[in-house]
Design a protein around this motif. Structure first.
Motif, PDB file in Angstrom:
ATOM      1  N   ASN A  39       0.831  -1.192   0.000  1.00  0.00           N
ATOM      2  CA  ASN A  39       0.000   0.000   0.000  1.00  0.00           C
ATOM      3  C   ASN A  39       0.873   1.252   0.000  1.00  0.00           C
ATOM      4  OD1 ASN A  39      -2.190  -1.711   0.234  1.00  0.00           O
ATOM      5  ND2 ASN A  39      -2.197  -1.596   2.471  1.00  0.00           N
ATOM      6  N   GLN A  62      -0.670  -2.623   8.200  1.00  0.00           N
ATOM      7  CA  GLN A  62      -0.035  -2.917   6.917  1.00  0.00           C
ATOM      8  C   GLN A  62       1.094  -3.928   7.094  1.00  0.00           C
ATOM      9  OE1 GLN A  62       1.159   0.457   4.463  1.00  0.00           O
ATOM     10  NE2 GLN A  62       2.933  -0.684   3.714  1.00  0.00           N
ATOM     11  N   SER A 114      -9.136   0.692   7.072  1.00  0.00           N
ATOM     12  CA  SER A 114      -8.027   1.526   6.637  1.00  0.00           C
ATOM     13  C   SER A 114      -8.122   2.871   7.363  1.00  0.00           C
ATOM     14  CB  SER A 114      -8.065   1.727   5.122  1.00  0.00           C
ATOM     15  OG  SER A 114      -9.307   2.288   4.732  1.00  0.00           O
TER      16      SER A 114
END
Length: 526
Positions: A2, A194, A208
């Motif tokens: 990400n 993450q 998120s």
């Protein structure tokens, strides 16, 4: 991978120059740094910057937080090496009795010899700004510190590294043993998630990163739809610490709400969040979301639930070492506020924690991280085993750092990764209980000298011959906040607990108000 949000931004060519200078200085650590197991042979100056460079509003939730600069005083034990010099910087001058207390823990070193190799600097600033910022605001102080150093034999250590610590490292011209601030995102709540995903480390379902309460409500609704059995959720500020930025959202009152109305109902329910910090309110919390960001996670349920952690280190040579495991002692409305710890973590899961921590450390090392990291977990008893889930990464030193390092430096012992135990040089397994939060109203008004009287009279000190007893810290908190830190070291978990209880009993008895012993008056020889 990400995209990584940057907590430290580069706004100018000047900033980029500082970053490059910082990285060039850090390269020197490969030749200058020595592991603590070898430091007795080194000839080094160590600059200690015990600044908690964290969000100021979050720090204000902790009583006496400006005294937390004292937690690094275990570093004075490094003066056991007669060639080491230590430069210790604080916001306000330290009480002489506190310095004397740590220096008397050095066996075989004359007190005067150790004291002559300790340089103390203070900013004389009691404001809520971080210590590092206070130093940066005083160029003459920086110059005095710089002039006292041996540049080719010096490095700095800190609690956590931000742009401020990076800038100070460059101004002093010495390397900083800490992670580059460019990587700080991986120590946030969303950054931790993450890393866990990349390492295949089990962790609770969650969202998120979001930056307003509408998005937060939508994320909570989506999580609930994925996990309809959930009874509650945890709402977290992305850069909160010690559980102070956490809140609980109860879902039971919303069970009868239609799916179409759930986002609105959850958003309305935010006003009834149960905050772990007693002074927090929804209005204030909501104002922090656009600034810090927030996530929502599934609350891990279970009657037999514990909160252990693992600590590791990434050396300047890129090696990942597991240093310790702890069972955390938590408080607050839902047991999410860090109060203290026990070493080591329970034998039934500590080796699993070490393996998961090693995975995280290797991932962080590949990204360029350096020095201390910790991983917090929640473990719940399921049938005949423990369900282990990672909660967050601390990309810095933490509340378990100073008690473990005090044990290591005092005993010159070693951590055995095969068993997860720590052994003294005599081969005895060592255990401890530690806290930063022994706090009672009755302790208000105790001066450092009063504490020294109580320690001496009740024989509460650490005994270097048996390598058991108590090491105190946060002594500057006592008078104003009635708060004290301590680590009780024993040859069994039961002995460590008994020593802890003995300290509490002695302090309670000495502050009962029934009688006040006369102070010990030093003799003046003529």
């Amino acid at each position: 991978m990400n995209e990584v949000p940057r907590l430290c931004t580069l706004n100018s060519a000047s900033d980029r120059t500082v970053v490059e200078q910082f990285r060039q200085l850090q390269i020197q650590l490969r030749h200058r740094w020595q592991t603590v197991d070898l430091f007795d042979t080194g000839d080094t100056d160590i600059v200690v910057i015990p600044s908690l460079t964290l969000d100021e509003e979050e720090l204000l939730k902790i009583d006496g937080v400006h005294h937390y600069e004292e937690r690094f005083l275990f570093s004075l034990i490094r003066l056991r090496n007669p060639r080491t010099r230590l430069i210790y910087i604080t916001s306000q001058p330290l009480h002489p009795s506190i310095i004397d207390y740590y220096l008397q823990l050095l066996p075989g070193i004359p007190f005067s010899h150790a004291r002559n190799r300790l340089l103390l600097f203070a900013a004389y600033d009691s404001s809520s700004k971080s210590l590092t910022q206070k130093i940066l605001d005083r160029p003459r102080l920086i110059e005095r510190i710089r002039m006292a150093l041996r540049p080719n034999k010096t490095y700095a250590i800190c609690f956590n590294a931000t742009n401020s610590e990076r800038d100070l490292s460059v101004k002093l011209g010495i390397p900083l043993l800490a992670t580059d601030p460019e990587l700080l995102y991986f120590g946030t709540k969303s950054g931790s998630r993450q890393i866990f995903e990349e390492c295949n480390v089990p962790h609770p379902d969650g969202s998120s990163l979001v930056f307003d309460d509408e998005e937060l409500a939508e994320a909570a609704c989506e999580l609930w739809e994925r996990q309809p059995h959930l009874k509650r959720l945890v709402v977290k500020l992305n850069e909160g610490f010690s559980g102070e930025g956490n809140a609980i959202l109860e879902l039971e009152p919303l069970h009868d709400v239609s799916p179409r109305q759930r986002v609105k109902a959850i958003r309305d329910r935010f006003s009834k969040l149960r905050f772990q910090a007693t002074t927090e309110t929804w209005e204030h919390f909501r104002q922090r979301i656009p600034e810090l960001g927030a996530i929502v996670e599934a609350y891990v349920e279970g009657d037999r639930k514990r909160s252990p952690s693992v600590q590791g280190r990434i050396t300047p040579h890129g090696e990942v070492e597991i240093l310790s495991t702890h069972d955390q002692i938590l408080g607050g409305p839902d047991g999410q506020i860090f109060l203290g710890c026990r070493f080591p973590a329970d034998a039934s899961y500590r080796l699993q924690l070490q393996e998961l921590g090693l995975k995280v450390g290797q991932n962080l090392a590949e990204k360029g991280a350096l020095e201390r990291f910790g991983v917090d977990f929640v473990v719940v008893r399921r049938n005949n085993g423990w369900d282990v889930e990672a909660i967050e990464i601390n990309l810095r030193k933490g509340g378990t750092t100073h008690p473990f390092m005090a044990l290591k430096l005092l005993t010159k012992g070693y951590f055995d990764r095969a068993t997860g135990l720590f052994y003294s040089q005599q081969g005895k397994a060592k255990y401890y209980k530690a806290t930063d939060n022994l706090q009672k109203d009755r302790y208000h008004g105790l001066l450092p000298n009063d504490l020294m009287d109580i320690i001496a009279y009740n024989q509460l000190h650490f005994d270097t011959s048996t390598e058991t007893g108590t090491v105190f810290h946060l002594m500057g908190c006592l008078s104003e906040f009635g708060k004290l830190g301590l680590t009780t070291i024993g040859n069994s978990p039961e002995e460590a607990d008994a020593l802890f209880d003995r300290v509490v009993a002695a302090l309670d008895a000495e502050t009962s108000g029934n009688s006040i012993p006369p102070p010990i008056i030093p003799i003046s020889w003529t």
